[in-house]
Design an enzyme around this catalytic site. Structure first.
Site, PDB file in Angstrom:
ATOM      1  N   GLY A   1     -35.092  20.077  -2.104  1.00 31.58           N
ATOM      2  CA  GLY A   1     -34.959  21.447  -2.456  1.00 31.58           C
ATOM      3  C   GLY A   1     -33.728  22.043  -1.550  1.00 31.58           C
ATOM      4  O   GLY A   1     -33.077  21.300  -0.872  1.00 31.58           O
TER       5      GLY A   1
ATOM      6  N   CYS B   1     -33.975  14.317  -4.423  1.00 30.51           N
ATOM      7  CA  CYS B   1     -34.613  13.705  -3.092  1.00 30.51           C
ATOM      8  C   CYS B   1     -36.040  13.409  -3.582  1.00 30.51           C
ATOM      9  O   CYS B   1     -36.505  13.918  -4.561  1.00 30.51           O
ATOM     10  CB  CYS B   1     -34.717  14.706  -2.103  1.00 30.51           C
ATOM     11  SG  CYS B   1     -33.070  15.348  -1.691  1.00 30.51           S
TER      12      CYS B   1
ATOM     13  N   TRP C   1     -30.576  12.793  -1.848  1.00 30.32           N
ATOM     14  CA  TRP C   1     -29.536  13.067  -2.340  1.00 30.32           C
ATOM     15  C   TRP C   1     -28.830  13.948  -1.971  1.00 30.32           C
ATOM     16  O   TRP C   1     -29.285  15.240  -1.809  1.00 30.32           O
ATOM     17  CB  TRP C   1     -30.181  13.271  -3.967  1.00 30.32           C
ATOM     18  CG  TRP C   1     -29.191  13.340  -5.037  1.00 30.32           C
ATOM     19  CD1 TRP C   1     -28.690  12.240  -5.831  1.00 30.32           C
ATOM     20  CD2 TRP C   1     -28.441  14.328  -5.379  1.00 30.32           C
ATOM     21  NE1 TRP C   1     -27.457  12.578  -6.751  1.00 30.32           N
ATOM     22  CE2 TRP C   1     -27.535  13.834  -6.425  1.00 30.32           C
ATOM     23  CE3 TRP C   1     -28.186  15.692  -5.020  1.00 30.32           C
ATOM     24  CZ2 TRP C   1     -26.534  14.901  -7.261  1.00 30.32           C
ATOM     25  CZ3 TRP C   1     -27.472  16.581  -5.763  1.00 30.32           C
ATOM     26  CH2 TRP C   1     -26.261  15.961  -6.724  1.00 30.32           C
TER      27      TRP C   1
ATOM     28  N   HIS D   1      -6.399  20.431 -33.569  1.00 25.57           N
ATOM     29  CA  HIS D   1      -6.150  21.638 -32.581  1.00 25.57           C
ATOM     30  C   HIS D   1      -5.901  21.032 -31.232  1.00 25.57           C
ATOM     31  O   HIS D   1      -5.897  22.185 -30.286  1.00 25.57           O
ATOM     32  CB  HIS D   1      -7.245  22.726 -32.656  1.00 25.57           C
ATOM     33  CG  HIS D   1      -7.367  23.033 -33.917  1.00 25.57           C
ATOM     34  ND1 HIS D   1      -6.681  23.939 -34.888  1.00 25.57           N
ATOM     35  CD2 HIS D   1      -8.450  22.707 -35.075  1.00 25.57           C
ATOM     36  CE1 HIS D   1      -7.234  23.973 -36.032  1.00 25.57           C
ATOM     37  NE2 HIS D   1      -8.306  23.313 -36.188  1.00 25.57           N
TER      38      HIS D   1
ATOM     39  N   ARG E   1     -34.939   8.544  -9.019  1.00 32.26           N
ATOM     40  CA  ARG E   1     -34.682  10.030  -9.293  1.00 32.26           C
ATOM     41  C   ARG E   1     -33.302  10.080  -8.621  1.00 32.26           C
ATOM     42  O   ARG E   1     -32.445  11.287  -8.520  1.00 32.26           O
ATOM     43  CB  ARG E   1     -35.502  10.651  -8.222  1.00 32.26           C
ATOM     44  CG  ARG E   1     -37.135  11.028  -8.840  1.00 32.26           C
ATOM     45  CD  ARG E   1     -37.797  11.508  -7.868  1.00 32.26           C
ATOM     46  NE  ARG E   1     -37.589  12.824  -7.393  1.00 32.26           N
ATOM     47  CZ  ARG E   1     -38.131  13.785  -7.940  1.00 32.26           C
ATOM     48  NH1 ARG E   1     -39.179  13.636  -8.679  1.00 32.26           N
ATOM     49  NH2 ARG E   1     -38.079  15.032  -7.650  1.00 32.26           N
TER      50      ARG E   1
ATOM     51  N   LYS F   1     -23.369   9.407 -22.408  1.00 29.98           N
ATOM     52  CA  LYS F   1     -24.089   8.108 -22.094  1.00 29.98           C
ATOM     53  C   LYS F   1     -23.112   7.250 -21.625  1.00 29.98           C
ATOM     54  O   LYS F   1     -23.354   6.569 -20.255  1.00 29.98           O
ATOM     55  CB  LYS F   1     -24.916   7.475 -23.167  1.00 29.98           C
ATOM     56  CG  LYS F   1     -26.088   7.833 -23.656  1.00 29.98           C
ATOM     57  CD  LYS F   1     -27.290   8.011 -22.787  1.00 29.98           C
ATOM     58  CE  LYS F   1     -27.515   8.981 -21.844  1.00 29.98           C
ATOM     59  NZ  LYS F   1     -28.167  10.174 -22.200  1.00 29.98           N
TER      60      LYS F   1
HETATM   61  C1  AGP Z   1     -29.285  12.676 -19.296  1.00 33.27           C
HETATM   62  O1  AGP Z   1     -28.741  11.306 -19.530  1.00 33.27           O
HETATM   63  C2  AGP Z   1     -28.997  13.134 -18.109  1.00 33.27           C
HETATM   64  N1  AGP Z   1     -29.229  12.271 -16.867  1.00 33.27           N
HETATM   65  C3  AGP Z   1     -28.844  14.571 -17.492  1.00 33.27           C
HETATM   66  O2  AGP Z   1     -28.069  15.229 -18.324  1.00 33.27           O
HETATM   67  C4  AGP Z   1     -30.252  15.299 -18.076  1.00 33.27           C
HETATM   68  O3  AGP Z   1     -30.325  15.355 -19.373  1.00 33.27           O
HETATM   69  C5  AGP Z   1     -30.247  16.876 -17.561  1.00 33.27           C
HETATM   70  O4  AGP Z   1     -30.156  16.676 -16.257  1.00 33.27           O
HETATM   71  C6  AGP Z   1     -31.358  17.639 -18.078  1.00 33.27           C
HETATM   72  O5  AGP Z   1     -32.449  17.131 -17.417  1.00 33.27           O
HETATM   73  P1  AGP Z   1     -34.084  17.779 -17.916  1.00 33.27           P
HETATM   74  O6  AGP Z   1     -34.143  17.150 -19.477  1.00 33.27           O
HETATM   75  O7  AGP Z   1     -34.762  16.685 -16.988  1.00 33.27           O
HETATM   76  O8  AGP Z   1     -34.202  19.013 -17.833  1.00 33.27           O
END
Ligand code: AGP
Length: 605
Positions: free
Chosen positions: A99, A2, A74, A500, A27, A481
């Protein structure tokens, strides 16, 4: 997640709110809304979907106000809908929230029994009900906000409008970031700095548990027990170009191409090539050399941590454990004052990483943050910091934050190596790192070929990524990615594990990306490559430019320069995989910069 903006001034603040929300779009969100005073009454406009839909609504019913709040939601509690989107309004109180109110169900039950009627499925709505109840009991606004929050458990960044106070906004923070900017006769608030920077660079981060009251001319800060707090504004650097696309189709593509510069800036901030020394100003001089290191992080930052283990163990000879923060926080880890816990976080606000380090801190460990957000919560609770000098990363899929995290981890390894007198590795790695930006340029020059290649693979429904040693985490990151932005299922595997289980998946419909560069594990990965080829998979290999043999074996090839130091191979090998994911996603037409369901700062558990 959010996004919050709030503004009060002497002119119409609605355009400021909308521009602020636009800056927070990265965001991640699924609906948006604003509340503002109009003819002394609070008006609310909300819409599901992109912010442009809210802007359309505002064109049909133009709004003008000197005080308002805005939000991008969000969804956590309740699906995306107008009713569930913020602001939430109840009897004269409008609230926006980032939050989670963890005990909302219990509070909602109590309030319902008292006759309150709720309209949404959200946790946030209870806050407007609690504040309005406290106001009705005769409390002044600040006391009412404080009383309401004393009943809530969880995390929040809140901005609140109260009927009858059309020039004021109340703010509160616990666990979710909130920044207050000041300009000529206005205050502007946002949950992230980029939303403030076009309007003002004089910014004050609200601290955890603080409350604030703003008007156009005045800011009053309060501690949780409502004592007045004084703190001054800081000036943040702002280059308008930093947050623009500069002609690139997407922020992600721009950020991929910014990596040589970001890596160079991070290297030169801490390493001196002339005398082969390491200097990290964010680490206090009496910082102990730990017996053992734990790395905690999430997502891409966790994958950086897996490579950090190689770096720290090889260069500094310190044992390292790497753990996903959401697991670490719930398993009573054996951490104590002999240990260092490294938190890696681009945003510096990730809820699980924050919780993991507060547990470690409580057990006596020292905390070192590697972050791209120097005023973040994670940085503030840490004993030492290495800032990655990547500049703002807007694309939700992390690229330049990742490669600069790898650089920061290698620099930290050299810092400990230097203190242990391991000078040989220090000079060898410093040479390798200074070589890195120009090598990155060579790889990025292959973007047009990778774009053509991407089209051939864009219709696949599954991908396998294989790597060994310090390139196994690159396989994981390459797969992540692709998943994030193209919505294609992809798995990263250590190549030696293939037989495996996953080998059962391989056929001509499973494109396989193999990281087969010349290093100590080259022969091993080539055997794995043969196993894949003999089961008819289409193979895209990342290989060394001097390897003429591999080109005759595989379907497609991305090259990295040969005769480079093994420690920079992960930093280079991720580039073709970022480009591959980007071009597949772009070809499929997905929302590359704001992929569905994802958020840039994951501030809830
Ligand atoms: C990365 O492409 C992602 N969007 C996600 O995995 C991100 O790395 C993860 O949420 C951690 O975020 P941060 O590095 O801001 O803690």
């Amino acid at each position: 997640m959010c996004g919050i903006v709030a503004a009060t001034g002497i002119d119409n603040v609605i355009p400021m709110l909308m521009e602020g929300l636009q800056k927070l779009e990265y965001r991640g969100y699924d609906s948006s809304g604003i509340a503002f005073f109009e003819n002394q009454k609070i008006s609310i406009v909300k819409e599901v979907g992109k912010l442009s839909r809210l802007a359309e609504l505002l064109k049909t019913t133009p709004a003008s106000s000197t005080t308002g709040i805005g939000h991008t939601r969000w969804a956590t509690h309740g699906k995306p809908s107008r009713t569930n989107s913020h602001p939430h309004f109840y009897e004269g109180v409008a609230v926006i929230h980032n939050g989670i109110i963890e005990n909302y169900a219990e509070l909602k039950g109590k309030l319902t029994a008292q006759g309150h009627i709720f309209t949404s499925q959200t946790d946030t709505e209870v806050v407007s009900h609690l504040i309005s109840g406290a106001l009705k009991s005769g409390l002044a606004p600040l006391e009412a906000v404080s009383k309401a929050l004393s009943q809530c458990k969880g995390t929040w960044a809140l901005a609140i409008l109260i009927q009858g106070y059309e020039k004021q906004i109340w703010l509160a923070r616990k666990g979710s970031p909130l920044f207050i900017g000041v300009g000529h006769r206005f205050h502007l608030v946002a949950s992230d700095v980029p939303a403030l920077l076009p309007f003002t660079q004089k910014i004050l981060p609200l601290q955890d548990h603080e409350l604030a009251e703003i008007t156009c001319d005045e800011l009053k800060l309060y501690s949780s027990d409502l004592q007045v707090v004084t703190r001054s504004f800081k000036t943040f650097a702002y280059n308008p170009m930093m947050a623009e696309k500069e002609g690139y189709k997407h922020y992600m593509l721009k950020e991929i191409f910014e990596q040589p510069r970001a890596v160079y800036n991070t290297i030169t901030a801490y390493l001196h090539h002339d005398d082969y020394t390491v200097n990290i100003p964010g680490i206090p001089s009496d910082f102990p050399i730990p017996e053992k290191i734990f790395i905690v992080a999430c997502g891409t930052s966790y994958y950086a941590g897996l490579i950090g283990k190689f770096y720290l163990e090889q260069a500094a000879r310190i044992p390292v454990e790497v753990e996903v923060a959401s697991e670490f926080r719930y398993r009573d880890p054996l951490v104590d004052s002999r240990h260092l816990v490294i938190a890696i976080s681009q945003s510096g606000e990730t809820a699980d990483t924050l919780a993991a380090i507060s547990i470690a801190k409580h057990k006596g460990a020292r905390i070192l943050a590697i972050t791209n957000s120097v005023h973040s919560q994670i940085q503030q609770v840490s004993d030492a910091t290495i800032e990655t000098i990547a500049g703002p990363e807007i694309g939700v899929a992390s690229t330049k934050a990742f490669t600069t995290q790898l650089v920061a981890l290698s620099i930290l390894s050299l810092y400990f190596a230097q203190r242990k007198g391991l000078t040989e590795v220090v000079s060898e790695w410093i040479d390798a790192l200074f070589d890195c930006p120009s090598q990155m340029h060579h790889i990025l020059n292959q973007a047009p070929q990778i774009q053509v290649m991407a089209r051939r693979y864009a219709h696949a429904t599954h991908f396998l990524y294989l790597g060994r040693g310090n390139l196994y985490p690159i396989a994981l990151e390459g797969a992540l990615k692709l998943k994030e932005i193209s919505y294609i299922h992809a798995e990263g595997y250590p190549a030696g594990e293939m037989k495996h289980g996953p080998i059962a998946l391989i056929d001509e419909d499973l494109p396989t990306v193999v990281l087969a560069v010349q290093n100590a594990q080259y022969e091993k990965i080539m055997s794995n490559l043969e196993e894949v080829l003999s089961r008819n998979a289409k193979v895209l290999a990342v290989a060394s430019s001097s390897d003429h043999h591999i080109g005759t074996m595989v379907n497609d090839l991305a090259l990295i320069p040969s005769q480079i130091h093994e420690m920079i191979q992960p930093i280079l090998c991720i580039l073709p995989l970022q480009l591959l994911a980007y071009h597949i996603a772009d070809f499929k037409g997905t929302d590359v910069d704001q992929p569905r369901n994802l958020a840039k700062s994951v501030t809830v558990e």
